[in-house]
Design a protein around this motif. Structure first.
Motif, PDB file in Angstrom:
ATOM      1  N   TYR A 857      33.159  24.193  49.755  1.00  0.00           N
ATOM      2  CA  TYR A 857      33.210  24.875  48.455  1.00  0.00           C
ATOM      3  C   TYR A 857      34.663  25.025  47.987  1.00  0.00           C
ATOM      4  CZ  TYR A 857      32.804  28.673  45.053  1.00  0.00           C
ATOM      5  OH  TYR A 857      32.901  29.460  43.924  1.00  0.00           O
ATOM      6  N   HIS A 858      35.524  25.480  48.875  1.00  0.00           N
ATOM      7  CA  HIS A 858      36.930  25.666  48.498  1.00  0.00           C
ATOM      8  C   HIS A 858      37.614  24.333  48.228  1.00  0.00           C
ATOM      9  CE1 HIS A 858      37.616  30.012  48.928  1.00  0.00           C
ATOM     10  NE2 HIS A 858      36.676  29.975  49.883  1.00  0.00           N
ATOM     11  N   MET A 859      37.282  23.315  49.002  1.00  0.00           N
ATOM     12  CA  MET A 859      37.872  22.009  48.742  1.00  0.00           C
ATOM     13  C   MET A 859      37.458  21.503  47.371  1.00  0.00           C
ATOM     14  SD  MET A 859      37.408  18.418  50.864  1.00  0.00           S
ATOM     15  CE  MET A 859      35.726  18.240  50.256  1.00  0.00           C
ATOM     16  N   ALA A 860      36.212  21.745  47.001  1.00  0.00           N
ATOM     17  CA  ALA A 860      35.747  21.313  45.679  1.00  0.00           C
ATOM     18  C   ALA A 860      36.446  22.051  44.553  1.00  0.00           C
ATOM     19  CB  ALA A 860      34.236  21.518  45.582  1.00  0.00           C
ATOM     20  N   HIS A 861      36.912  23.280  44.834  1.00  0.00           N
ATOM     21  CA  HIS A 861      37.603  24.069  43.811  1.00  0.00           C
ATOM     22  C   HIS A 861      39.115  24.020  43.960  1.00  0.00           C
ATOM     23  CE1 HIS A 861      33.519  25.648  43.425  1.00  0.00           C
ATOM     24  NE2 HIS A 861      33.870  26.143  42.246  1.00  0.00           N
ATOM     25  N   GLY A 862      39.596  23.176  44.845  1.00  0.00           N
ATOM     26  CA  GLY A 862      41.037  23.003  44.989  1.00  0.00           C
ATOM     27  C   GLY A 862      41.729  24.134  45.709  1.00  0.00           C
ATOM     28  N   THR A 863      41.011  24.935  46.491  1.00  0.00           N
ATOM     29  CA  THR A 863      41.606  26.040  47.240  1.00  0.00           C
ATOM     30  C   THR A 863      41.369  25.824  48.725  1.00  0.00           C
ATOM     31  OG1 THR A 863      39.587  27.342  46.969  1.00  0.00           O
ATOM     32  CG2 THR A 863      41.315  27.661  45.321  1.00  0.00           C
ATOM     33  N   THR A 864      41.852  26.769  49.516  1.00  0.00           N
ATOM     34  CA  THR A 864      41.662  26.691  50.971  1.00  0.00           C
ATOM     35  C   THR A 864      40.796  27.852  51.438  1.00  0.00           C
ATOM     36  OG1 THR A 864      43.695  27.958  51.360  1.00  0.00           O
ATOM     37  CG2 THR A 864      43.861  25.547  51.346  1.00  0.00           C
ATOM     38  N   PHE A 865      40.069  27.603  52.491  1.00  0.00           N
ATOM     39  CA  PHE A 865      39.207  28.631  53.082  1.00  0.00           C
ATOM     40  C   PHE A 865      40.016  29.348  54.156  1.00  0.00           C
ATOM     41  CE2 PHE A 865      35.735  29.553  56.330  1.00  0.00           C
ATOM     42  CZ  PHE A 865      35.363  30.731  55.717  1.00  0.00           C
ATOM     43  N   ASN A 866      40.389  30.590  53.871  1.00  0.00           N
ATOM     44  CA  ASN A 866      41.251  31.371  54.753  1.00  0.00           C
ATOM     45  C   ASN A 866      40.424  32.298  55.631  1.00  0.00           C
ATOM     46  OD1 ASN A 866      43.585  30.262  53.490  1.00  0.00           O
ATOM     47  ND2 ASN A 866      43.375  31.753  51.832  1.00  0.00           N
ATOM     48  N   VAL A 867      40.726  32.303  56.914  1.00  0.00           N
ATOM     49  CA  VAL A 867      40.093  33.192  57.887  1.00  0.00           C
ATOM     50  C   VAL A 867      41.188  33.887  58.671  1.00  0.00           C
ATOM     51  CG1 VAL A 867      38.553  33.374  59.869  1.00  0.00           C
ATOM     52  CG2 VAL A 867      38.073  31.705  58.076  1.00  0.00           C
ATOM     53  N   GLU A 868      41.222  35.210  58.594  1.00  0.00           N
ATOM     54  CA  GLU A 868      42.217  35.975  59.335  1.00  0.00           C
ATOM     55  C   GLU A 868      41.994  35.780  60.829  1.00  0.00           C
ATOM     56  OE1 GLU A 868      45.406  38.142  60.212  1.00  0.00           O
ATOM     57  OE2 GLU A 868      44.781  37.633  58.173  1.00  0.00           O
ATOM     58  N   PRO A 869      42.948  35.180  61.538  1.00  0.00           N
ATOM     59  CA  PRO A 869      42.713  34.856  62.952  1.00  0.00           C
ATOM     60  C   PRO A 869      42.831  36.042  63.887  1.00  0.00           C
ATOM     61  CG  PRO A 869      44.916  34.179  62.308  1.00  0.00           C
ATOM     62  CD  PRO A 869      44.262  34.696  61.054  1.00  0.00           C
ATOM     63  N   GLY A 870      43.285  37.191  63.395  1.00  0.00           N
ATOM     64  CA  GLY A 870      43.573  38.319  64.282  1.00  0.00           C
ATOM     65  C   GLY A 870      42.389  38.788  65.100  1.00  0.00           C
ATOM     66  N   THR A 871      41.473  39.513  64.476  1.00  0.00           N
ATOM     67  CA  THR A 871      40.368  40.140  65.207  1.00  0.00           C
ATOM     68  C   THR A 871      39.440  39.108  65.821  1.00  0.00           C
ATOM     69  OG1 THR A 871      40.468  42.054  63.745  1.00  0.00           O
ATOM     70  CG2 THR A 871      38.454  41.743  65.013  1.00  0.00           C
ATOM     71  N   ILE A 872      39.025  38.109  65.030  1.00  0.00           N
ATOM     72  CA  ILE A 872      38.089  37.101  65.540  1.00  0.00           C
ATOM     73  C   ILE A 872      38.727  36.300  66.670  1.00  0.00           C
ATOM     74  CG2 ILE A 872      36.748  35.063  64.937  1.00  0.00           C
ATOM     75  CD1 ILE A 872      36.476  36.137  62.143  1.00  0.00           C
ATOM     76  N   GLY A 873      39.978  35.865  66.450  1.00  0.00           N
ATOM     77  CA  GLY A 873      40.643  35.075  67.479  1.00  0.00           C
ATOM     78  C   GLY A 873      40.821  35.848  68.772  1.00  0.00           C
ATOM     79  N   PHE A 874      41.177  37.141  68.648  1.00  0.00           N
ATOM     80  CA  PHE A 874      41.353  37.956  69.845  1.00  0.00           C
ATOM     81  C   PHE A 874      40.026  38.128  70.585  1.00  0.00           C
ATOM     82  CE2 PHE A 874      41.403  42.042  72.030  1.00  0.00           C
ATOM     83  CZ  PHE A 874      42.552  41.924  72.804  1.00  0.00           C
ATOM     84  N   ALA A 875      38.939  38.423  69.829  1.00  0.00           N
ATOM     85  CA  ALA A 875      37.628  38.605  70.454  1.00  0.00           C
ATOM     86  C   ALA A 875      37.164  37.330  71.136  1.00  0.00           C
ATOM     87  CB  ALA A 875      36.607  39.055  69.403  1.00  0.00           C
ATOM     88  N   VAL A 876      37.426  36.199  70.507  1.00  0.00           N
ATOM     89  CA  VAL A 876      37.027  34.921  71.088  1.00  0.00           C
ATOM     90  C   VAL A 876      37.776  34.647  72.384  1.00  0.00           C
ATOM     91  CG1 VAL A 876      37.181  32.425  70.745  1.00  0.00           C
ATOM     92  CG2 VAL A 876      36.234  33.870  68.943  1.00  0.00           C
ATOM     93  N   ALA A 877      39.095  34.849  72.367  1.00  0.00           N
ATOM     94  CA  ALA A 877      39.896  34.613  73.568  1.00  0.00           C
ATOM     95  C   ALA A 877      39.462  35.541  74.702  1.00  0.00           C
ATOM     96  CB  ALA A 877      41.373  34.814  73.246  1.00  0.00           C
ATOM     97  N   LEU A 878      39.220  36.805  74.374  1.00  0.00           N
ATOM     98  CA  LEU A 878      38.792  37.762  75.394  1.00  0.00           C
ATOM     99  C   LEU A 878      37.433  37.369  75.974  1.00  0.00           C
ATOM    100  CD1 LEU A 878      39.216  40.456  76.875  1.00  0.00           C
ATOM    101  CD2 LEU A 878      38.139  41.598  74.926  1.00  0.00           C
ATOM    102  N   PHE A 879      36.530  36.964  75.103  1.00  0.00           N
ATOM    103  CA  PHE A 879      35.209  36.570  75.583  1.00  0.00           C
ATOM    104  C   PHE A 879      35.284  35.347  76.486  1.00  0.00           C
ATOM    105  CE2 PHE A 879      31.451  33.854  75.071  1.00  0.00           C
ATOM    106  CZ  PHE A 879      30.488  34.683  75.602  1.00  0.00           C
ATOM    107  N   CYS A 880      36.093  34.368  76.132  1.00  0.00           N
ATOM    108  CA  CYS A 880      36.218  33.155  76.958  1.00  0.00           C
ATOM    109  C   CYS A 880      36.672  33.506  78.369  1.00  0.00           C
ATOM    110  CB  CYS A 880      37.201  32.189  76.312  1.00  0.00           C
ATOM    111  SG  CYS A 880      36.572  31.376  74.843  1.00  0.00           S
ATOM    112  N   ALA A 881      37.670  34.374  78.474  1.00  0.00           N
ATOM    113  CA  ALA A 881      38.178  34.746  79.795  1.00  0.00           C
ATOM    114  C   ALA A 881      37.093  35.446  80.616  1.00  0.00           C
ATOM    115  CB  ALA A 881      39.398  35.649  79.639  1.00  0.00           C
ATOM    116  N   GLU A 882      36.392  36.386  79.995  1.00  0.00           N
ATOM    117  CA  GLU A 882      35.368  37.120  80.732  1.00  0.00           C
ATOM    118  C   GLU A 882      34.149  36.241  81.028  1.00  0.00           C
ATOM    119  OE1 GLU A 882      34.410  40.721  78.778  1.00  0.00           O
ATOM    120  OE2 GLU A 882      36.364  41.647  79.143  1.00  0.00           O
ATOM    121  N   ALA A 883      33.833  35.305  80.129  1.00  0.00           N
ATOM    122  CA  ALA A 883      32.699  34.416  80.356  1.00  0.00           C
ATOM    123  C   ALA A 883      32.934  33.541  81.582  1.00  0.00           C
ATOM    124  CB  ALA A 883      32.453  33.551  79.129  1.00  0.00           C
TER     125      ALA A 883
END
Length: 938
Positions: A857-883
């Motif tokens: 959708y964003h590519m079609a409108h000439g914009t970028t799809f932004n995702v704040e990496p802070g909370t999600i990235g931290f939760a993902v990294a923590l989960f990988c280690a514990e998994a």
């Protein structure tokens, strides 16, 4: 067994958890407020371009800071009014806002938070109920079978039932979608609701659900296995593949969020994430089929107990060719699997017969069928639906199994005894003798002959008849006759009489014939079209013998009557001795031996020897015994006995012709004086076993056949803890308790609403599939709005709401399903084998699909799809280690000789390892929450 009290306990635990999270959140927000003006100055430096759903927390901080500043400052008062406007919750996609939004006290916020919390619980119940209807549709779809013809080495073709869906493919696609549909749809709906901008609720729910599934569900299954028992993963290769891909999925998320293009999700990244879903399925399928590890695919096809080949996802022609090449091996495997199921059924029947000696065979068969279904292989869908039915007051699936067993038995009996009168009406008119053989005495006078009409009897029909000589002659032995029989509409038989001529001359038995001919139009004459009439002379005592030299009977006959015939005379009273003799059949085990005498009175032409056959309910049986008759003798009261005895004392040469004829008239034995009786298995019982074994499938129990059945289930209160029916005649039916009624009426709205969903029998479950997933999508949208409003009312971030509340709410049914599976299954696949697969599918399908839509959708409108990496990235990294730690624990338990399994085992070890998994989950929640509120900086 699960109890409704556990459901109430879960709600109470949620409420306590809510209070703790709110206190922690409030404490974190107020920790550093030492200097009001300095804190206010610091607060105004917050980024104003925060996201739509997560903005309320920061603005509420600003309002509290402004309240501490001098209220006479007009600039600060204006700033306060501006922040009050931005503090209001944003409208959701489906659920309307709770107005007003301004000037809310802490009490108002707590009340609103509690209401939204209870609404989420009620919505979770609704999603669980419709998800089970969805799972029933998936079970119906994945259990579809097709028939292929196998060409055996001898050139003959044999039909074979083949399961279309491969088990691994079904578990990782439709089954995973069924259990994770709310999480996946929530991620997609959130993207749409935010105008294709990123949010924390959907991804947070997926990651939080994965953590709960991997740590809590496995920990509970590990400790709730009965003491002394253990469960191992059966499909280890599939588990390893899905475990690796589940960890890789979260590593891949961290890489695209924080390494490749930090904060931006490009189209190719999201598409690769989505493509990983079919790659995971394909790789798991390859691992199960050993396609890359073995040159010869010896386990490419397997056969279940019902004789159905569980085939893979091959091209139809290719699969058929492979089946043809291995026809003989597959047929042998099918026969062996089917034979094992038969033996299990027969063993069950024998055990039930000993347990219930007074029950009849039909009751025993029904009880055996119940246990066959309940012991059969169960899918993840079975345990999921079983858990939900107990929680919402819809009872135990064992009741449906009992009803299904009764229905199967009635259906099989009807098939075996069906006489379809409607089919006869469509057939052409047929006329024939019934019976085709008559035996009459010479002194009977006359007897009646019966002619019947079958097929279409709605019209007039006629047929001619006439007698024909055999050894008997018309005029001397009988009166010849001919004529025409007329059948009016609705009449199906006609009768006429033939006269027999008696004489005093001793002669052999004679016969003549009656023939049908010249039928009317559209009428055919069928066999027997000639009736044979045997005339027995009544001037001789008779010859006694069995009608046949051997008989084959089934063990279910009960009492078998062996016929002893009297021919060539029927005068006088005669006694014939008889007795039985064992061959391979044993007296007292297979039959009850008999001995005695038969009394033939004057003109009696046959008598029966009654022998009781003992029914053992054997699938295959072949034993024999013999019945003998001795030399017949005139009875002491016979009027001719004295004359015969006097004549026997005289020399034969001194007898006159009349005396010699009189001696010839005494009774004597015929040629067949011994008959061999062969006892075989009951063909009806054998056919019943075959059909019931083929029907012993739990898949059909999960589906529904009509709207009537669905509404009946929706409106009926059934005990949640109903025990399995064991067939005791005196057992009282379980009565629903008070909590069953409460649970039923609380969930009644959802039950009645979802009873309108089309039954799974329509179009093989595909209609139910589409309607159910659409309803799940609507309810999930409401859950997303309620969760957002809940966080907004209590100043809880969406990411915390997702991992602490929404993830748990969507995972509770899976928790109970896994617990039931761990207790009832003999392997751990349905308990934990699907956890890793679902976790991988959730990321690849849930996040991959949502982010693919947004990035395109964003590519079609000439914009970028932004995702704040802070909370999600931290939760993902923590989960990988514990998994990695969690999976390592399971592999350690499997390889450790003293444990030897992933679940169960020694009490100390299972509680220790379960405690570690629980602590990993608590650590994950705690660190993720602290990071969300910036207490932990990354």
């Amino acid at each position: 067994m699960l109890s409704i009290h556990k459901s109430i306990t879960s709600i109470a635990s949620f409420a306590i958890f809510l209070l703790v999270v709110y206190v922690v959140t409030y404490t974190l927000q107020s920790t550093d407020a030492q200097d009001s003006k300095e804190f206010s100055s610091y607060a105004f430096q917050f980024n104003e371009s925060i996201d739509l759903y997560g903005s309320e927390t920061r603005h509420s901080r600003q309002l509290r800071q402004i309240e501490q500043i001098d209220e006479d400052d007009p600039d600060l008062i204006a700033k306060k009014e501006e922040n009050e406007e931005t503090t209001m919750c944003s409208p959701g996609l489906v659920l309307p806002l709770w107005l007003p939004q301004k000037n809310l006290s802490m009490g108002d916020r707590c009340i609103r938070g509690f209401v939204y919390f209870m609404l989420m619980i009620y919505l979770f119940v609704g999603v669980s109920i419709i998800s089970d209807r969805f799972m029933g549709a998936i079970e119906a779809i994945t259990s579809i079978e097709r028939t292929v013809m196998l060409r055996a080495p001898d050139g003959t073709k044999q039909p074979m039932r083949v399961r279309v869906w491969n088990e691994t493919v079904a578990n990782l696609t439709l089954m995973a979608l069924g259990s994770s549909a709310p999480e996946i749809l929530l991620s997609v709906i959130e993207i749409y609701a935010k105008n294709f901008e990123s949010g924390d609720l959907g991804p947070g729910t997926i990651v939080g659900s994965a953590a709960y599934n991997l740590f809590i569900i496995i920990a509970l299954c590990m400790v709730l296995i009965p003491t002394g028992e253990k469960r191992r993963i059966k499909h280890l290769r599939v588990f390893i593949v899905t475990a690796v891909f589940s960890i890789f999925a979260y590593i891949w998320l961290w890489v695209i969020l924080s390494v490749i293009s930090p904060g931006i999700i490009e189209v190719w990244e999201s598409l690769i994430t989505l493509i990983m879903f079919p790659v995971t399925v394909l790789w798991a399928y390859i691992a199960e089929r050993r396609l890359l590890l073995y040159r010869y695919m010896n386990k490419k096809y397997s056969v279940n107990k019902r004789g159905v080949v569980v085939a893979g996802e091959h091209d139809k022609d290719e699969a058929d060719a492979e089946l043809g090449r291995r026809a003989s091996a597959i047929v042998a495997q099918r026969d062996n699997a089917y034979e094992d199921a038969r033996r299990e059924y027969i063993t069950l029947l024998a055990e039930l017969r000993q347990k219930h000696p007074h029950a009849d065979l039909e009751q025993l068969e029904m009880m055996a069928q119940e246990q066959m279904i309940s012991r059969g292989t169960k899918s993840r869908a079975f345990y999921r639906i079983q858990a939900t039915r107990k929680l919402v007051g819809s009872g135990n699936l064992m009741r449906k199994i009992q009803e299904r067993a009764h229905s199967d038995l009635n259906e099989v009996k009807a098939q075996l005894h069906r006489i379809d009168d409607d089919d006869d009406d469509d057939e052409p008119t047929r006329i024939y003798f019934e019976p085709g053989h008559y035996t009459v005495m010479e002194n009977c006078g006359e007897f009646e002959v019966r002619v019947v009409r079958r097929g279409d009897i709605s019209t007039y029909s006629t047929v001619d008849f006439e007698t024909e000589d055999g050894t008997a002659s018309a005029g001397s032995d009988y009166v010849g006759k001919k004529g025409t029989l007329t059948f009016p509409p609705g009449v199906d038989e006609q009768r006429f009489k033939i006269e027999i001529i008696d004489d005093d001359i001793f002669e052999e038995d004679e016969c003549f014939y009656i023939r049908l001919f010249n039928p009317s139009e559209f009428v055919s004459i069928c066999v027997p079209q000639i009736a044979t009439v045997m005339i027995l002379d009544d001037d001789h005592a008779g010859i006694f013998a069995f009608a046949e030299a051997s008989y084959e009977i089934c063990e279910s006959v009960g009492v078998y009557e062996v016929v002893v015939m009297r021919y060539s005379g029927a005068r006088g009273s005669v006694i014939v001795p008889y007795w039985t003799e064992d061959i391979t059949a044993i007296d007292g085990k297979h039959y009850e031996g008999a001995h005695g005498e038969l009394h033939f009175t004057n003109n009696v032409t046959e008598q029966h020897i009654s022998i009781k056959i003992i029914e053992e309910s054997c699938y295959e049986k072949n034993v024999k015994f013999i019945v003998h008759i001795g030399t017949p003798q005139l009875a002491p009261d016979d009027e001719m006995i004295e004359q015969i005895q006097e004549l026997e004392k005289k020399p034969y040469k001194n007898l006159t012709e009349l005396e010699r004829v009189m001696l010839l008239s005494k009774p004597r034995a015929g040629e067949v004086t011994s008959v061999e009786v062969q006892i075989r298995e009951s063909q009806e019982f054998k056919a019943t076993v075959d059909k019931l074994v083929a029907k012993a499938n739990t898949s059909a129990v999960l589906g529904t056949s009509s709207w009537k059945e669905q509404f009946k289930d929706a409106l009926t209160v059934i005990p949640a803890d109903e025990s399995e029916v064991d067939g005791d005649d005196g057992a009282e039916e379980e009565i629903p308790r008070c909590v069953d009624y409460i649970s039923h009426f609380v969930c009644l709205f959802w039950k009645v609403l979802f009873a309108f969903v089309p039954p799974t029998d329509i179009c093989g479950g595909y209609v139910t599939f589409v309607v159910s997933i659409s309803v799940i999508g609507v309810i999930t949208a409401v859950i997303g709005d309620a969760a957002t409003y809940f966080g907004c009312a209590l100043n809880v971030k969406d990411s915390v709401t997702a991992i602490c509340f929404v993830a748990l709410g969507t995972s509770i049914p899976d928790t109970f399903a896994s617990i039931i599976a761990s207790k009832q299954d003999d392997s751990a696949d349905n308990c934990i084998g699907n956890v890793t697969g679902s976790n991988a599918v959730n990321v690849f399908l849930g996040i991959g699909l949502a982010w693919s839509l947004a990035s395109i959708y964003h590519m079609a409108h000439g914009t970028t799809f932004n995702v704040e990496p802070g909370t999600i990235g931290f939760a993902v990294a923590l989960f990988c280690a514990e998994a990695m730690i969690a999976i390592s624990i399971m592999m350690y338990r499997r390889t450790k000789k003293s444990i030897g399994a992933e679940l169960g085992g020694p009490v100390a070890s299972k509680w220790t390892h379960a405690s570690i998994l629980f602590l990993l989950w608590v650590l994950y929640l705690t660190i993720s929450t602290l990071e969300a509120y910036h207490v932990i900086k990354i």
